[in-house]
Motif scaffolding. Structure first.
Motif, PDB file in Angstrom:
ATOM      1  N   ILE A   1      78.526   9.616  49.341  1.00 22.26           N
ATOM      2  CA  ILE A   1      79.837  10.063  48.867  1.00 22.26           C
ATOM      3  C   ILE A   1      80.912   9.111  49.385  1.00 22.26           C
ATOM      4  CG2 ILE A   1      81.607  11.868  49.184  1.00 22.26           C
ATOM      5  CD1 ILE A   1      79.324  13.905  49.032  1.00 22.26           C
ATOM      6  N   VAL A   2      81.885   8.826  48.538  1.00 24.22           N
ATOM      7  CA  VAL A   2      83.062   8.050  48.932  1.00 24.22           C
ATOM      8  C   VAL A   2      84.288   8.934  48.751  1.00 24.22           C
ATOM      9  CG1 VAL A   2      84.490   6.015  48.516  1.00 24.22           C
ATOM     10  CG2 VAL A   2      82.004   5.871  48.237  1.00 24.22           C
ATOM     11  N   SER A   3      85.040   9.111  49.825  1.00 27.81           N
ATOM     12  CA  SER A   3      86.279   9.878  49.760  1.00 27.81           C
ATOM     13  C   SER A   3      87.373   9.107  50.476  1.00 27.81           C
ATOM     14  CB  SER A   3      86.094  11.264  50.384  1.00 27.81           C
ATOM     15  OG  SER A   3      87.239  12.071  50.126  1.00 27.81           O
ATOM     16  N   ASN A   4      88.562   9.677  50.503  1.00 27.22           N
ATOM     17  CA  ASN A   4      89.701   8.907  51.011  1.00 27.22           C
ATOM     18  C   ASN A   4      90.771   9.784  51.618  1.00 27.22           C
ATOM     19  OD1 ASN A   4      90.058   9.283  47.820  1.00 27.22           O
ATOM     20  ND2 ASN A   4      92.072   9.403  48.796  1.00 27.22           N
ATOM     21  N   GLY A   5      91.572   9.148  52.457  1.00 29.02           N
ATOM     22  CA  GLY A   5      92.808   9.762  52.912  1.00 29.02           C
ATOM     23  C   GLY A   5      93.914   9.393  51.949  1.00 29.02           C
ATOM     24  N   ILE A   6      95.123   9.794  52.299  1.00 28.73           N
ATOM     25  CA  ILE A   6      96.308   9.371  51.548  1.00 28.73           C
ATOM     26  C   ILE A   6      97.286   8.877  52.611  1.00 28.73           C
ATOM     27  CG2 ILE A   6      98.000  10.003  49.773  1.00 28.73           C
ATOM     28  CD1 ILE A   6      96.282  12.534  49.271  1.00 28.73           C
ATOM     29  N   GLY A   7      96.884   7.788  53.273  1.00 28.70           N
ATOM     30  CA  GLY A   7      97.583   7.404  54.485  1.00 28.70           C
ATOM     31  C   GLY A   7      97.296   8.441  55.558  1.00 28.70           C
ATOM     32  N   HIS A   8      98.287   8.797  56.326  1.00 32.62           N
ATOM     33  CA  HIS A   8      98.135   9.850  57.343  1.00 32.62           C
ATOM     34  C   HIS A   8      98.077  11.217  56.660  1.00 32.62           C
ATOM     35  CE1 HIS A   8      98.600   7.742  61.196  1.00 32.62           C
ATOM     36  NE2 HIS A   8      99.424   6.917  60.553  1.00 32.62           N
ATOM     37  N   LEU A   9      97.041  11.975  56.941  1.00 33.47           N
ATOM     38  CA  LEU A   9      96.939  13.346  56.448  1.00 33.47           C
ATOM     39  C   LEU A   9      97.477  14.340  57.476  1.00 33.47           C
ATOM     40  CD1 LEU A   9      93.315  13.163  54.991  1.00 33.47           C
ATOM     41  CD2 LEU A   9      95.459  12.957  53.732  1.00 33.47           C
ATOM     42  N   LEU A  10      97.709  13.852  58.677  1.00 32.48           N
ATOM     43  CA  LEU A  10      98.153  14.691  59.793  1.00 32.48           C
ATOM     44  C   LEU A  10      99.432  14.125  60.398  1.00 32.48           C
ATOM     45  CD1 LEU A  10      94.607  14.824  61.364  1.00 32.48           C
ATOM     46  CD2 LEU A  10      95.737  16.821  60.386  1.00 32.48           C
ATOM     47  N   ASN A  11     100.188  14.982  61.058  1.00 31.40           N
ATOM     48  CA  ASN A  11     101.354  14.532  61.807  1.00 31.40           C
ATOM     49  C   ASN A  11     101.375  15.214  63.169  1.00 31.40           C
ATOM     50  OD1 ASN A  11     103.203  17.033  61.727  1.00 31.40           O
ATOM     51  ND2 ASN A  11     102.682  16.754  59.552  1.00 31.40           N
ATOM     52  N   GLN A  12     102.250  14.771  64.035  1.00 32.32           N
ATOM     53  CA  GLN A  12     102.284  15.293  65.403  1.00 32.32           C
ATOM     54  C   GLN A  12     103.252  16.451  65.593  1.00 32.32           C
ATOM     55  OE1 GLN A  12     103.125  11.287  66.589  1.00 32.32           O
ATOM     56  NE2 GLN A  12     101.381  11.251  67.969  1.00 32.32           N
ATOM     57  N   GLY A  13     103.790  16.941  64.489  1.00 33.50           N
ATOM     58  CA  GLY A  13     104.650  18.101  64.573  1.00 33.50           C
ATOM     59  C   GLY A  13     106.052  17.785  65.039  1.00 33.50           C
ATOM     60  N   VAL A  14     106.829  18.827  65.253  1.00 30.80           N
ATOM     61  CA  VAL A  14     108.218  18.713  65.696  1.00 30.80           C
ATOM     62  C   VAL A  14     108.312  19.249  67.116  1.00 30.80           C
ATOM     63  CG1 VAL A  14     109.104  18.886  63.357  1.00 30.80           C
ATOM     64  CG2 VAL A  14     108.769  20.969  64.698  1.00 30.80           C
ATOM     65  N   PRO A  15     109.400  18.970  67.822  1.00 28.80           N
ATOM     66  CA  PRO A  15     109.508  19.411  69.218  1.00 28.80           C
ATOM     67  C   PRO A  15     109.258  20.896  69.426  1.00 28.80           C
ATOM     68  CG  PRO A  15     111.213  17.817  68.754  1.00 28.80           C
ATOM     69  CD  PRO A  15     110.529  18.082  67.451  1.00 28.80           C
ATOM     70  N   GLU A  16     109.728  21.707  68.490  1.00 31.25           N
ATOM     71  CA  GLU A  16     109.558  23.156  68.651  1.00 31.25           C
ATOM     72  C   GLU A  16     108.094  23.572  68.703  1.00 31.25           C
ATOM     73  OE1 GLU A  16     113.595  22.400  67.897  1.00 31.25           O
ATOM     74  OE2 GLU A  16     111.850  21.710  66.765  1.00 31.25           O
ATOM     75  N   ASP A  17     107.203  22.741  68.150  1.00 28.02           N
ATOM     76  CA  ASP A  17     105.764  23.055  68.205  1.00 28.02           C
ATOM     77  C   ASP A  17     105.227  22.982  69.632  1.00 28.02           C
ATOM     78  OD1 ASP A  17     105.414  23.438  65.415  1.00 28.02           O
ATOM     79  OD2 ASP A  17     105.342  21.264  65.117  1.00 28.02           O
ATOM     80  N   TYR A  18     105.961  22.331  70.535  1.00 26.00           N
ATOM     81  CA  TYR A  18     105.502  22.148  71.908  1.00 26.00           C
ATOM     82  C   TYR A  18     106.355  22.928  72.917  1.00 26.00           C
ATOM     83  CZ  TYR A  18     103.005  18.223  69.777  1.00 26.00           C
ATOM     84  OH  TYR A  18     102.197  17.452  68.986  1.00 26.00           O
TER      85      TYR A  18
END
Length: 474
Positions: free
Chosen positions: A38-55
């Motif tokens: 199987i060949v699959s892909n991302g779309i660049g970054h699929l994840l982020n590090q969130g915003v300050p309030e998340d921490y």
């Protein structure tokens, strides 16, 4: 047979890889190959590090301004980007079902980090402790390049790739720490003076600082009129005033050695016209040769294209990205390297043959036997310079045509003779005043028949040989 899932960073790359390996079926978010892989892909970054309030704790969320700072997460987390969650879920499922995962993402540290964070989000160690994870280094999407890449499969846990991943992760965390803390601190400091948000970034703020500093220099620039006496010799050679001998009268000459008093300049001209004898203090003549300039990194390509065609760095990168991914006409662009592996020298005849479809005369004049300093394994890691692949496609935009032409000519220049010229320098003294002239005479044009770099001195006969009056005012 073990089931492999091959990951690429972007959809176009997945399509190119799948096409090369053989597509059996296209499904949403991935391709099934004829051999069951199987060949699959991302779309660049699929994840982020969130915003300050998340921490933040609830108590921190109630604070304002500097009381909230600094924000220093003890452990960064990764949050799905809402608009890419669907593709992320597809990848997580595929990774968990795979017997072997293959990282065929971009070969820079960012590409390594994107793969690592995506696999880790699926609960799988990216260094291969849970299941085999392989690394394939694709530098272009031609069949020849893909064949070579898949014939040289490495382990994603090799030290080089582990280091790359850590570097990408460190850069991402530095961006977050500087951006989030800097933006909120700046907003708190200038509260009441600026409406709306304030953005501070690790790269953008120093860059903005350079722009502002330059702008202030321009605004505060005070023009200074100065005068440059010149002498036209009987053979047409121009001698230009360069200064006064040590211990001479320096009245009318500023700290930068420029004549700012017109009467001083006119007096120099008058003395020479009156017949003061000149003394040749130096004459040098030497034969020199010049290698072709190195192939391009992304940064040097952007500079060259901006200087030659006025195309912005952003548009140059976008056009080159399409030449790499969709057109398969150039090698990987995300490189800071300007050198090539010595093993790739043997590919020169086939690349030149491909280029001959557009550059018949120039490609035919190239000699693959030439091997200049750009071929240097010691200066190449997983990256190498941007070069043409030898494939030619139609339908290029105007920007793509200009960029491909620039890349191709720089590559073909590596197979032309050295540029050879005779450099001459003449210096003379008239009383207390020293004059100078320098000029070049081309002996063998060599690679300059193919490539004319924007940062080269292309004044032909020399830097002092413009048609000249007895005195120039600047």
């Amino acid at each position: 047979m073990p089931k492999r899932v091959i990951f690429t960073e972007k959809p176009d790359a997945a399509m190119n890889v799948a096409t090369y390996l053989g597509i059996a079926e296209r499904r949403e978010g991935y391709y099934i190959l004829k051999n069951g892989d199987i060949v699959s892909n991302g779309i660049g970054h699929l994840l982020n590090q969130g915003v300050p309030e998340d921490y933040m704790t609830e108590a921190q969320k109630n604070l304002r301004g500097f009381d909230q700072l600094p924000m220093l997460p003890s452990q960064f987390r990764h949050f799905p980007s809402p608009d890419k969650r669907k593709q992320l879920n597809i990848l997580v499922k595929l990774f968990k079902e795979a017997d072997i995962i293959v990282n065929a993402g971009d070969v820079d540290r960012e590409g390594q980090y994107i793969f690592n964070e995506t696999v880790a989000y699926a609960g799988i160690d990216p260094h291969g402790r849970d299941k085999p994870i392989e690394r394939v280094l694709m530098t272009s999407f031609t069949d020849t390049a893909l064949k070579a890449a898949f014939a040289d499969v490495r382990k994603n846990g090799d030290a080089t790739f582990v280091g790359q991943g850590h570097a990408g992760e460190a850069r991402a965390e530095a961006d977050w720490l500087i951006g989030m803390n800097g933006s909120r601190a700046t907003k708190a400091a200038i509260k009441g003076f600026v409406e709306g948000g304030v953005s501070v970034g690790r790269v953008q703020t120093p860059t903005l600082g350079l722009v502002v500093t330059r702008e202030l220099l321009i605004r505060n620039f005070k023009p200074v009129t100065f005068y440059v006496p010149q002498i036209k010799l009987p053979d047409g050679r121009i001698l230009t005033w360069k200064g006064r001998i040590e211990g001479a009268d320096m009245r009318g000459i500023d700290e930068e050695g420029r004549i700012i008093d017109r009467q001083v300049a006119e007096a120099i001209v008058a003395r020479i016209q009156a017949g003061i004898a000149g003394l040749v203090t130096k004459f040098e003549e030497s034969k020199r040769e010049q290698d072709p300039p190195l192939p391009f990194s992304l940064g040097t390509l952007q500079s060259e294209i901006s200087a030659k065609h006025g195309i912005s760095a952003k548009h140059t990168k976008e056009a080159t990205q399409d030449l790499y991914e969709s057109k398969k006409m150039v090698s990987y662009l995300g490189t800071s390297c300007r050198y090539l592996p010595t093993a790739m020298h043997q590919e020169a005849p086939s690349i030149l043959e491909g280029l001959s479809a557009l550059y018949n005369k120039v490609a035919a004049g190239a000699n693959p036997a030439f091997k200049y300093k750009c071929w240097d394994d010691s200066k190449v890691t997983v990256h190498y310079a941007i070069i043409p692949t030898g494939q030619i496609r139609g339908g290029l935009t105007e920007n793509q045509q200009k960029i491909f032409d620039t890349i191709s000519r720089r590559y073909m220049a590596q197979f032309y003779p050295k540029h050879q010229f005779k450099q001459s320098v003449l210096e003379a003294r008239y009383g207390e005043d020293e004059f100078r002239s320098s000029w070049k005479e081309t002996l063998v044009n060599g690679w300059k028949d193919v490539d004319q770099p924007a940062d080269e001195d292309e004044q032909g006969t020399g830097d002092d040989q413009a048609a000249a009056p007895k005195m120039r005012m600047k």
